[in-house]
Design an enzyme around this catalytic site. Sequence first.
Site, PDB file in Angstrom:
ATOM      1  N   CYS A  10     -15.280  10.645  80.909  1.00 54.77           N
ATOM      2  CA  CYS A  10     -15.633  11.451  79.747  1.00 54.77           C
ATOM      3  C   CYS A  10     -16.202  10.540  78.666  1.00 54.77           C
ATOM      4  O   CYS A  10     -15.649   9.474  78.412  1.00 54.77           O
ATOM      5  CB  CYS A  10     -14.389  12.167  79.232  1.00 54.77           C
ATOM      6  SG  CYS A  10     -14.703  13.206  77.802  1.00 54.77           S
ATOM      7  N   LEU A  11     -17.285  10.980  78.035  1.00 61.60           N
ATOM      8  CA  LEU A  11     -17.901  10.169  76.981  1.00 61.60           C
ATOM      9  C   LEU A  11     -16.948   9.993  75.796  1.00 61.60           C
ATOM     10  O   LEU A  11     -17.105   9.069  75.019  1.00 61.60           O
ATOM     11  CB  LEU A  11     -19.215  10.805  76.513  1.00 61.60           C
ATOM     12  CG  LEU A  11     -20.324  10.846  77.576  1.00 61.60           C
ATOM     13  CD1 LEU A  11     -21.529  11.612  77.050  1.00 61.60           C
ATOM     14  CD2 LEU A  11     -20.726   9.439  77.996  1.00 61.60           C
ATOM     15  N   HIS A  68     -14.507  20.771  83.448  1.00 59.05           N
ATOM     16  CA  HIS A  68     -14.254  19.651  82.528  1.00 59.05           C
ATOM     17  C   HIS A  68     -14.810  19.966  81.135  1.00 59.05           C
ATOM     18  O   HIS A  68     -14.118  19.804  80.125  1.00 59.05           O
ATOM     19  CB  HIS A  68     -14.895  18.371  83.092  1.00 59.05           C
ATOM     20  CG  HIS A  68     -14.813  17.184  82.181  1.00 59.05           C
ATOM     21  ND1 HIS A  68     -14.142  16.025  82.517  1.00 59.05           N
ATOM     22  CD2 HIS A  68     -15.336  16.963  80.948  1.00 59.05           C
ATOM     23  CE1 HIS A  68     -14.237  15.165  81.513  1.00 59.05           C
ATOM     24  NE2 HIS A  68     -14.965  15.697  80.553  1.00 59.05           N
ATOM     25  N   GLU A  69     -16.064  20.443  81.108  1.00 61.47           N
ATOM     26  CA  GLU A  69     -16.711  20.729  79.816  1.00 61.47           C
ATOM     27  C   GLU A  69     -16.055  21.921  79.134  1.00 61.47           C
ATOM     28  O   GLU A  69     -15.854  21.912  77.919  1.00 61.47           O
ATOM     29  CB  GLU A  69     -18.215  20.987  80.005  1.00 61.47           C
ATOM     30  CG  GLU A  69     -19.008  19.815  80.558  1.00 61.47           C
ATOM     31  CD  GLU A  69     -18.738  18.495  79.853  1.00 61.47           C
ATOM     32  OE1 GLU A  69     -18.466  18.498  78.632  1.00 61.47           O
ATOM     33  OE2 GLU A  69     -18.773  17.450  80.520  1.00 61.47           O
ATOM     34  N   HIS A  81     -13.078  21.123  77.107  1.00 69.09           N
ATOM     35  CA  HIS A  81     -13.347  20.595  75.758  1.00 69.09           C
ATOM     36  C   HIS A  81     -13.372  21.720  74.719  1.00 69.09           C
ATOM     37  O   HIS A  81     -13.000  21.513  73.575  1.00 69.09           O
ATOM     38  CB  HIS A  81     -14.694  19.866  75.720  1.00 69.09           C
ATOM     39  CG  HIS A  81     -14.645  18.454  76.235  1.00 69.09           C
ATOM     40  ND1 HIS A  81     -13.847  17.485  75.671  1.00 69.09           N
ATOM     41  CD2 HIS A  81     -15.303  17.843  77.245  1.00 69.09           C
ATOM     42  CE1 HIS A  81     -14.026  16.337  76.317  1.00 69.09           C
ATOM     43  NE2 HIS A  81     -14.894  16.532  77.294  1.00 69.09           N
ATOM     44  N   GLY A 122     -22.448  15.511  81.288  1.00 66.09           N
ATOM     45  CA  GLY A 122     -22.060  16.704  80.549  1.00 66.09           C
ATOM     46  C   GLY A 122     -21.630  16.324  79.142  1.00 66.09           C
ATOM     47  O   GLY A 122     -21.146  15.212  78.919  1.00 66.09           O
ATOM     48  N   GLN A 175     -17.410  17.395  71.084  1.00 68.13           N
ATOM     49  CA  GLN A 175     -17.513  15.942  71.216  1.00 68.13           C
ATOM     50  C   GLN A 175     -18.487  15.341  70.209  1.00 68.13           C
ATOM     51  O   GLN A 175     -18.417  14.160  69.901  1.00 68.13           O
ATOM     52  CB  GLN A 175     -17.969  15.554  72.640  1.00 68.13           C
ATOM     53  CG  GLN A 175     -16.969  15.877  73.723  1.00 68.13           C
ATOM     54  CD  GLN A 175     -17.509  15.485  75.084  1.00 68.13           C
ATOM     55  OE1 GLN A 175     -18.201  16.243  75.726  1.00 68.13           O
ATOM     56  NE2 GLN A 175     -17.201  14.274  75.523  1.00 68.13           N
TER      57      GLN A 175
END
Length: 194
Positions: free
Chosen positions: A119-120, A161-162, A165, A58, A63
């Site tokens: 997470c990236l 989660h996304e 953000h 994701g 991000q």
Amino acid sequence: MNDNFLNNYELSGNLLPIHTYPAPILKKIAVPVTDFNAELREIIKDMFFTMYNAPGIGLAAPQVGHSLRLFVLDIWFEREKVTLADGTSEYRFFDFSPMVFINPIFKNKSGEIIHEEGCLSVPGIYEDVKRAQLVTVEYQDMFGVHHTLEADELLSVCLQHENDHLDGIVFIERLSFLKKQLIEKKFLKKQKKK
Ligand code: NI
């Protein structure tokens, strides 16, 4: 799945730089998408390319530097490292199921699930997070068409989660205060060493 979007996805685009914690853009509340134009589709294409190559399941627009209420995900794709005839290796990707969520709004959340998240934007950190087990989300696709999706298990976790953000929340902020302090310290120390 969004059958109206990216049915025959081919891996192409530009790699976007991914902002890492605690970059200020990750703390901002993102603004709704209003123009469903070619520029937006270009951002989405590059986000998928960046997510698959990372690799991640994701990626949210903040991000990669766009403070917009938009994220992409694919919890199903496969990646395999292959060695070529000349001895070099490369990654091959299979079974794409790309989904894009624009201006998502959760209508229902129920139950409880604890799942390990990464997470990236917080590379190298994996922690159990408590989320709702079942969610119903309303969103728009890349053409502005409205949809409703009910999700559970990993898809539900990923959606939450996304979506966090978009509200300026990184998953480590969902941990207990002490745990967050500990992880944050560990992560920032590791980042400094790079
Ligand atoms: Ni993330």
